[in-house]
Write a protein that holds these residues in place. Structure first.
Motif, short mmCIF file in Angstrom:
data_model
loop_
_atom_site.label_atom_id
_atom_site.label_comp_id
_atom_site.label_asym_id
_atom_site.label_seq_id
_atom_site.Cartn_x
_atom_site.Cartn_y
_atom_site.Cartn_z
N TYR A 7 -3.51 2.56 0.30
CA TYR A 7 -3.43 2.52 1.23
C TYR A 7 -4.05 1.52 3.02
O TYR A 7 -3.93 1.38 3.55
N SER A 8 -3.86 0.33 1.84
CA SER A 8 -3.74 -1.23 2.48
C SER A 8 -2.29 -1.19 2.55
O SER A 8 -2.38 -2.07 3.64
N TRP A 9 -1.92 -1.18 1.55
CA TRP A 9 0.07 -1.82 1.91
C TRP A 9 0.32 -0.76 3.22
O TRP A 9 1.18 -1.74 4.49
N LEU A 10 0.20 0.41 3.15
CA LEU A 10 0.58 1.13 4.82
C LEU A 10 -0.19 0.43 5.90
O LEU A 10 0.74 0.59 6.83
N GLN A 11 -1.24 -0.25 5.93
CA GLN A 11 -1.56 -0.66 6.69
C GLN A 11 -1.16 -2.04 7.77
O GLN A 11 -0.59 -1.85 8.62
N HIS A 12 -0.76 -2.84 6.38
CA HIS A 12 0.43 -3.66 6.87
C HIS A 12 1.42 -3.94 6.61
O HIS A 12 1.40 -4.97 7.33
N GLY A 13 1.61 -3.19 6.19
CA GLY A 13 3.42 -2.99 5.37
C GLY A 13 4.24 -2.35 7.08
O GLY A 13 5.40 -2.17 6.87
N CYS A 14 3.44 -1.23 7.40
CA CYS A 14 4.58 -0.57 7.95
C CYS A 14 3.88 -0.68 9.74
O CYS A 14 2.84 -0.15 10.11
N ARG A 15 5.03 -0.85 10.19
CA ARG A 15 4.21 -1.00 11.84
C ARG A 15 3.79 0.16 12.32
O ARG A 15 3.17 0.48 13.93
N SER A 16 4.82 1.92 12.37
CA SER A 16 4.78 2.37 13.09
C SER A 16 3.23 3.31 12.20
O SER A 16 2.60 4.45 13.24
N PHE A 17 2.75 3.06 11.36
CA PHE A 17 1.39 3.51 10.96
C PHE A 17 0.18 3.49 11.38
O PHE A 17 -0.20 2.10 11.97
N ALA A 53 1.14 10.57 5.02
CA ALA A 53 0.72 10.94 5.11
C ALA A 53 1.19 11.89 6.71
O ALA A 53 0.48 12.18 7.79
N ARG A 54 2.39 12.02 7.37
CA ARG A 54 3.53 12.20 8.19
C ARG A 54 3.26 13.98 8.32
O ARG A 54 1.94 14.31 9.13
N LEU A 55 2.65 14.57 6.36
CA LEU A 55 2.39 16.19 6.48
C LEU A 55 1.22 16.06 6.99
O LEU A 55 0.95 17.26 7.77
N PHE A 56 0.19 15.59 6.50
CA PHE A 56 -1.40 15.46 7.26
C PHE A 56 -1.94 15.50 8.23
O PHE A 56 -2.55 16.80 9.21
N VAL A 57 -0.49 14.57 9.12
CA VAL A 57 -0.68 14.10 10.04
C VAL A 57 -0.50 15.76 11.22
O VAL A 57 -1.23 16.67 12.38
N GLY A 58 0.83 16.11 10.92
CA GLY A 58 1.24 17.33 11.24
C GLY A 58 0.75 18.36 10.99
O GLY A 58 -0.16 19.46 11.83
N ILE A 59 -0.37 18.58 9.98
CA ILE A 59 -1.17 20.17 9.45
C ILE A 59 -2.10 20.18 10.05
O ILE A 59 -2.61 20.93 11.28
N GLY A 60 -2.82 18.70 10.68
CA GLY A 60 -4.31 18.23 11.81
C GLY A 60 -3.94 18.92 12.66
O GLY A 60 -4.14 19.52 13.42
N ARG A 61 -2.74 18.25 13.63
CA ARG A 61 -2.79 19.07 14.55
C ARG A 61 -1.97 20.07 14.93
O ARG A 61 -1.46 20.83 15.59
N GLY A 62 -1.71 21.48 13.89
CA GLY A 62 -1.23 22.52 14.25
C GLY A 62 0.70 22.75 14.01
O GLY A 62 1.01 23.67 15.11
N GLU A 63 1.14 21.61 13.83
CA GLU A 63 2.73 21.34 13.89
C GLU A 63 3.07 22.43 12.73
O GLU A 63 4.37 22.03 12.83
N LEU A 64 2.83 22.13 11.49
CA LEU A 64 3.19 23.10 10.59
C LEU A 64 1.99 23.63 9.63
O LEU A 64 0.96 23.42 10.08
#
Length: 534
Positions: free
Chosen positions: A448-458, A415-426
């Motif tokens: 995806y469902s577990w990420l939404q409920h299990g990760c506070r920073s997601f 997820a963080r890699l996709f966010v970084g590519i989408g922002r042009g950070e890499l």
């Protein structure tokens, strides 16, 4: 320092205001608080008081006598309580004039035209053999009754001045003195046997002011005491630290021992700073204590970001990219080993106490990789990480065989890699982006469902925007293939799947509403025709 003049003391030139001063056994006078100086300045400044057309009332000012029982009074106007004799003679010789019915407001004199006045006097005039007069702004003036042997014995500046002057009772005048209060206190310290005990009652800011005056006067013993104070006292805040360091560095070129103070901010060891930072990072990666590890990860990441924001020449202390990628590969190897252990048939039959450490270690290594990725993104060096993660085909295959409660933490990295590519950070290559989507998009959708409920920073919206923008960087045919596959999943599970509706709409417009292929073909044809005509 300001200009120094050697003059003779003339009787009847000024009016002196004696301020009650506590004298120590060693002969040191206690400098009054800044409030005393401010009140004296306000009292002597005639611009601060309105003038009246009628004569001011009379008042009595008591003068200091050698005996406490003998007192003498004199009548002077309140407004000119510290006026010179010349001013008083001018008033007495002027004939009285009847004021008109509507008096005109007299023009105010300029500050620089006001006569100088001694507002405060320090020391015992009866035992002194020298006067030092400090002339400040707006006519503010302080008179010091001092001793030549004391000043010459402590100050190289006064020693040189006294050696050049004529014999006899003299007076040194300091014009435009910026910090009269501290000048008085610094001269007073020449009478003090234990300056350290005197300075311990001060704060850092005031000691720095004393240090500056002591440096100007060549008062070396005071400079040493100030440095001892600054070496021992805590510096509160970055601003105070910068003031101390700049003041001490100014003395460094004058042969004064400032190393004890500077050791607080500079190390004498030859160990490269980058090695120390790498060691700190290794300690954080290996920690198993959740709270301390989480807090130190945040602190180290913040400090590294501050370092990365500085100009490239600001310092050489840094963690090399090779060191970070070595840690990444180590974490990946550990993660792959844990995945292989978790898919073994015997692992499912083990007790929870045996399985729980493996599950926690998978989450720990996933968290380590996410943290290292953040560091690389801040260093603008995460392109290689995208390729490294996209090439983890074996890890991606094993991911489907693990229980979702064990594996879902891994998809935080995707997820963080996709966010970084989408922002042009890499900016990974097209092939890397294709492999990354092929290998890891479906595992991300599955968890995806577990990420939404299990990760506070997601953050669902941020991740969905990053995925969509990453897909839209591919050729149109591949956009279509990936988005149609996503559509099938979204229609089955709804909110348990990333919502890529915006990316789907962009692809739709590109493909059906305003296709660019035909217009590009026409453009090429027009270019060819232009070439033939030429």
């Amino acid at each position: 320092m300001a200009e120094i003049r050697v003059t003779r003391v003339e009787q009847g030139q000024t009016k002196i205001r004696n301020v009650p001063i506590a004298v120590t056994p060693e002969g040191f006078w206690c400098c009054p608080s800044p409030v005393v100086f401010q009140k004296s300045l306000k009292a002597q400044n005639p611009l601060n008081k309105p003038k009246s057309s009628s004569p001011p009332p009379k008042t009595t000012v008591q003068k200091k006598q050698t005996s406490l029982t003998e007192k003498k009074s004199t009548s002077t106007p309140i407004r000119s309580g510290f006026a010179s004799d010349d001013q008083q003679n001018f008033v007495s010789d002027t004939p009285a004039v009847t004021p008109p019915v509507v008096p005109e407001r007299p023009s105010r004199p300029k500050v620089e035209n006001l006569p100088r006045k001694v507002a405060i006097e320090f020391g015992e005039a009866g035992t002194s053999d020298m006067k030092v007069v400090l002339l400040g702004k707006q006519g503010f003036c302080v008179k010091l009754s001092v001793h030549k042997n004391v000043l010459a014995g402590h100050s190289s500046f006064f020693k040189d001045k006294l050696a050049k002057q004529e014999s006899g009772f003299s007076c040194l005048e300091v014009d435009d003195c910026e910090d009269i209060e501290i000048y008085v206190e610094t001269v007073g310290l020449m009478y003090c046997k234990d300056m350290k005990q005197r300075l311990i009652k001060q704060n850092v800011s005031r000691v720095l002011r004393i240090l500056k005056v002591a440096e100007t006067l060549g008062f070396n013993s005071c400079i040493e005491s100030c440095l001892e104070y600054l070496e021992a006292v805590p510096w509160v805040g970055e601003e105070e630290e910068e003031k101390v360091v700049s003041s001490v560095l100014r003395l460094q070129g004058e042969g004064i021992g400032v190393n004890p103070v500077l050791k607080r901010i500079a190390s004498e060891f030859s160990n490269p700073p980058g090695d120390t930072l790498s060691h700190i990072m290794e300690l954080v990666l290996k920690s198993n204590e959740e709270k301390g590890r989480r807090e130190m990860k945040s602190v180290v990441l913040k400090l590294l970001r501050e370092h990365n924001s500085l100009p490239s020449h600001a310092g050489s202390a840094d963690i090399s990219n090779e060191t970070i990628y070595a840690s990444c590969k180590s974490c990946l190897a550990s993660l792959l080993s844990l995945f292989k252990e978790a898919i073994e048939p015997k692992f499912a039959d083990k007790l929870m106490d045996t399985k729980e450490p493996v599950v926690k270690q998978i989450a720990l290594e996933s968290d380590n990789l996410s943290w290292l990725l953040e560091i690389l993104i801040d260093k603008q060096a995460a392109d290689e990480f995208a390729l490294l993660w996209a090439s983890q085909q074996e890890l991606s295959v094993l991911h489907e065989k693990l229980p979702i409660v064990t594996r879902y933490h891994v998809n935080r990295i995707t997820a963080r890699l996709f966010v970084g590519i989408g922002r042009g950070e890499l900016l990974p290559s097209k092939d890397t982006r294709q492999i990354l989507l092929q290998a890891w998009l479906q595992p991300l959708i599955n968890d995806y469902s577990w990420l939404q409920h299990g990760c506070r920073s997601f953050d669902r919206k941020v991740v969905e925007e990053g995925i969509g923008r990453t897909i839209l960087t591919l050729p149109l045919e591949e956009q279509q293939s990936i988005l149609l596959s996503w559509l099938g999943s979204f229609l089955k599970v709804g909110d348990n799947c990333p919502n890529l509706q915006r990316a789907f709409e962009v692809w739709w417009r590109r493909a059906f509403i305003r296709p660019y292929t035909n217009s590009q073909g026409n453009l090429h044809q027009s270019d060819d025709s232009m070439t033939l005509k030429q």
